[in-house]
Design a protein around this motif. Structure first.
Motif, PDB file in Angstrom:
ATOM      1  N   ARG A  32       3.385   3.053   9.131  1.00 52.45           N
ATOM      2  CA  ARG A  32       3.696   3.682   7.733  1.00 52.45           C
ATOM      3  C   ARG A  32       5.236   3.910   8.284  1.00 52.45           C
ATOM      4  O   ARG A  32       5.387   4.827   8.918  1.00 52.45           O
ATOM      5  N   ASP A  55       5.153   4.013 -11.566  1.00 46.11           N
ATOM      6  CA  ASP A  55       4.504   3.383 -10.799  1.00 46.11           C
ATOM      7  C   ASP A  55       5.380   2.207 -10.591  1.00 46.11           C
ATOM      8  O   ASP A  55       5.388   1.163  -9.904  1.00 46.11           O
ATOM      9  N   ASP A  58       0.568  -1.482  -0.502  1.00 49.79           N
ATOM     10  CA  ASP A  58      -0.239  -0.351  -0.017  1.00 49.79           C
ATOM     11  C   ASP A  58       0.799   0.968  -0.051  1.00 49.79           C
ATOM     12  O   ASP A  58       0.652   2.577   0.851  1.00 49.79           O
ATOM     13  N   ARG A  91       8.889  -1.188  -3.343  1.00 50.39           N
ATOM     14  CA  ARG A  91       8.478  -1.594  -2.008  1.00 50.39           C
ATOM     15  C   ARG A  91       8.604  -3.537  -2.456  1.00 50.39           C
ATOM     16  O   ARG A  91       8.940  -3.499  -1.156  1.00 50.39           O
ATOM     17  N   ILE A 107       7.240   8.937  -0.349  1.00 50.47           N
ATOM     18  CA  ILE A 107       6.142   8.079  -0.778  1.00 50.47           C
ATOM     19  C   ILE A 107       6.159   7.258   0.796  1.00 50.47           C
ATOM     20  O   ILE A 107       8.157   6.586   1.211  1.00 50.47           O
ATOM     21  N   THR A 108       5.370   6.986   1.377  1.00 44.78           N
ATOM     22  CA  THR A 108       4.959   6.281   2.399  1.00 44.78           C
ATOM     23  C   THR A 108       4.212   4.602   2.672  1.00 44.78           C
ATOM     24  O   THR A 108       3.605   4.054   1.230  1.00 44.78           O
ATOM     25  N   TYR A 109       5.290   3.252   3.264  1.00 44.53           N
ATOM     26  CA  TYR A 109       4.781   2.394   2.769  1.00 44.53           C
ATOM     27  C   TYR A 109       4.111   1.647   3.918  1.00 44.53           C
ATOM     28  O   TYR A 109       3.925   1.939   5.314  1.00 44.53           O
ATOM     29  N   ARG A 110       3.208   0.625   3.583  1.00 41.75           N
ATOM     30  CA  ARG A 110       2.248  -0.098   5.138  1.00 41.75           C
ATOM     31  C   ARG A 110       3.429  -1.196   5.608  1.00 41.75           C
ATOM     32  O   ARG A 110       3.552  -1.631   5.139  1.00 41.75           O
ATOM     33  N   ARG A 133       8.434   5.519   5.627  1.00 40.61           N
ATOM     34  CA  ARG A 133       9.173   5.626   4.083  1.00 40.61           C
ATOM     35  C   ARG A 133      11.025   5.949   4.801  1.00 40.61           C
ATOM     36  O   ARG A 133      10.752   4.815   5.268  1.00 40.61           O
ATOM     37  N   GLU A 150       1.954   4.635  -0.565  1.00 37.95           N
ATOM     38  CA  GLU A 150       1.112   6.386  -0.861  1.00 37.95           C
ATOM     39  C   GLU A 150       1.796   7.405  -0.847  1.00 37.95           C
ATOM     40  O   GLU A 150       3.220   7.284  -0.425  1.00 37.95           O
ATOM     41  N   SER A 151       1.370   8.618  -1.687  1.00 37.97           N
ATOM     42  CA  SER A 151       2.494   9.123  -2.102  1.00 37.97           C
ATOM     43  C   SER A 151       1.703  10.550  -1.263  1.00 37.97           C
ATOM     44  O   SER A 151       0.916  11.236  -0.941  1.00 37.97           O
ATOM     45  N   HIS A 152       2.950  11.333  -0.824  1.00 34.64           N
ATOM     46  CA  HIS A 152       2.941  12.383   0.082  1.00 34.64           C
ATOM     47  C   HIS A 152       3.845  13.577  -0.697  1.00 34.64           C
ATOM     48  O   HIS A 152       4.493  13.646  -0.797  1.00 34.64           O
TER      49      HIS A 152
END
Length: 455
Positions: free
Chosen positions: A137, A177, A104, A184, A116-119, A139, A106-108
């Motif tokens: 989360r 992407d 998951d 990831r 980008i952070t990742y779960r 980064r 997410e761009s911030h």
């Protein structure tokens, strides 16, 4: 890939790559010879001139077998895939108690930066954790912090590599992407390699990374050593390197240095060859995509051979899809593994240097003791502590070295076997496509001849 080497009417699967070598840019003149059964594996071996006498890099030796790492029952099938599957099954810990998933992204976007952070989801049955499941989360900078803390706490253990912060120019765009998904996967593997490590998995900073919320992690980071402390460590490391080579380095670690120099050279060559293969495959794919529509348009103006031209277009389309699938296999399986071990080679060279620095501290104290008899008791105590430190560093590296080599050999073996099997399926699929088409054309030709012979 060169367009002259293909027939526009019936492009066939790309010839196996025999050229490359990393050191030369010109392709091998014989690489496109019809019927050549050589693939990326054999090409790499030829370029590297690997033979049975090269014992310093066991993973590339022809005599290396799975039996060196594990034993198999005679009743087990001996196909490569079944052997690898059994090896992986037997190598898995019997009671794994820590499962980590990175997903998951997410761009911030802020006024200062975009990131980008990742779960990170953790499930565990360990008693030292307050809960059985965590979700946080993180980064990329957080992963960098964890890696630096592990290196600080365990200077002579082999810390898994992280993907680079910056990407190579011309490969993929940052924040695309493709780039985010590649990173990831690499971050997921990084955490799971730590989780599977017998020592690193119990590191306190690793636990905090997995469980602390963002503000808690930020607060914990500030508790680390200050600027002056870090500068002191850097100065000591530089001073150690200036003093020159280690006087009493054990033979085992000298051999490790030689092994890693050879490994680094060869894994970098393999990495370059693999990227070249992927690039040429992509060029071939882009060219082949144009042939199908051309033959379809051609069939509209040639009524007598319209069916044959449409059949050729269909075959090209099927081969095009098979080539695209093959490219995906290379980018998802071969390229990441090779590049991971390129990074591993750099990490191991750093580990060996840190071991030498610890040894160098001991050597310098021994020399000082010989010159300063007045402070003999003080120096003797310091030397005793340093001897213990060197012994711990040596033992840690020895154990991790054997573990790393076993994992590396398994990864290389399974990766290249997987690539070889996919190449075989690819060529079989393309060959079957064209043989089926040619057989249908032969039947049609016989039917026409029979109708012409009738009165």
């Amino acid at each position: 890939m060169e367009a002259e080497g293909r027939v526009s009417a019936a492009p066939h699967p790309p010839p196996s790559y025999g050229g490359g070598g990393g050191a030369q840019d010109d392709p091998d003149p014989g690489a496109g010879a019809p019927g050549a059964a050589r693939g990326p594996l054999l090409a790499a071996a030829e370029v590297l001139e690997l033979d049975d006498e090269e014992e310093d890099l066991e993973v590339f030796s022809k005599d290396t077998s799975l039996a060196e790492v594990n034993s198999f029952s005679p009743s087990v099938p001996i196909s490569p895939s079944s052997m690898i599957n059994q090896y992986k099954f037997e190598d898995e810990p019997e009671l794994r108690d820590l499962f980590i998933t990175v997903d998951d992204p997410e761009s911030h976007i802020t006024a200062i930066e975009t990131f980008i952070t990742y779960r990170v989801v953790t499930k565990t049955s360990r008693g030292e954790f307050d809960s059985s499941e965590y979700e946080v989360r993180r980064r990329y900078q957080d992963f960098l912090w964890l890696k630096s803390k592990l290196e600080e706490a365990h200077p002579t253990l082999i810390i898994p590599p992280l993907p680079e912060k910056f990407i190579m120019k011309g490969m993929v765009e940052r924040f695309s992407d493709e780039f985010i998904e590649t990173r990831r996967k690499a971050l997921h593997k990084f955490l799971n390699r730590i989780a599977d490590h017998p020592t690193l998995t119990f590191n306190e900073d690793f636990k905090i990374f997995l469980t602390a919320q963002a503000w808690e992690l930020s607060s914990h980071k500030k508790q680390g050593p200050g600027l002056l402390s870090r500068m002191g460590q850097t100065v000591r490391a530089v001073a150690s390197s200036v003093r020159g080579g280690v006087k009493n380095r054990p033979e085992m670690f000298t051999e490790m240095n030689g092994y890693m120099e050879t490994f680094s050279q060869k894994i970098n060559v393999l990495d370059k060859i693999a990227h070249r293969i992927y690039k040429e495959e992509k060029e071939y794919f882009n060219e082949m995509k144009e042939y199908g529509p051309i033959h379809t348009l051609w069939s509209a103006s040639e009524e007598d051979i319209a069916d044959s031209l449409k059949g050729v277009a269909s075959c090209i389309d099927k081969c095009c899809k098979a080539t695209e699938k093959r490219m995906a296999g290379l980018s998802e399986n071969l390229l990441p593994i090779l590049h991971e071990y390129v990074l591993y080679s750099e990490i191991l060279m750093g580990v060996l240097k840190r071991r030498d620095q610890i040894q160098g501290e001991l050597d310098s104290k021994v020399d000082a003791l010989a010159n300063k008899k007045a402070e003999k008791d003080l120096f003797s105590e310091e030397i005793g502590k340093l001897e213990d430190k060197v012994e711990c560093a040596n033992n840690a590296l020895k154990a991790d070295w054997d573990r790393w080599k076993q994992n590396m050999q398994c990864d290389m073996r399974s990766t290249f076997t997987n690539v070889a099997e996919k190449n075989l399926r690819y060529y079989e699929e393309c060959l079957a496509t064209w043989e089926s088409f040619l057989a249908s054309q032969t039947v049609d030709l016989h039917v026409e001849e029979d109708s012409e012979d009738r009165p």
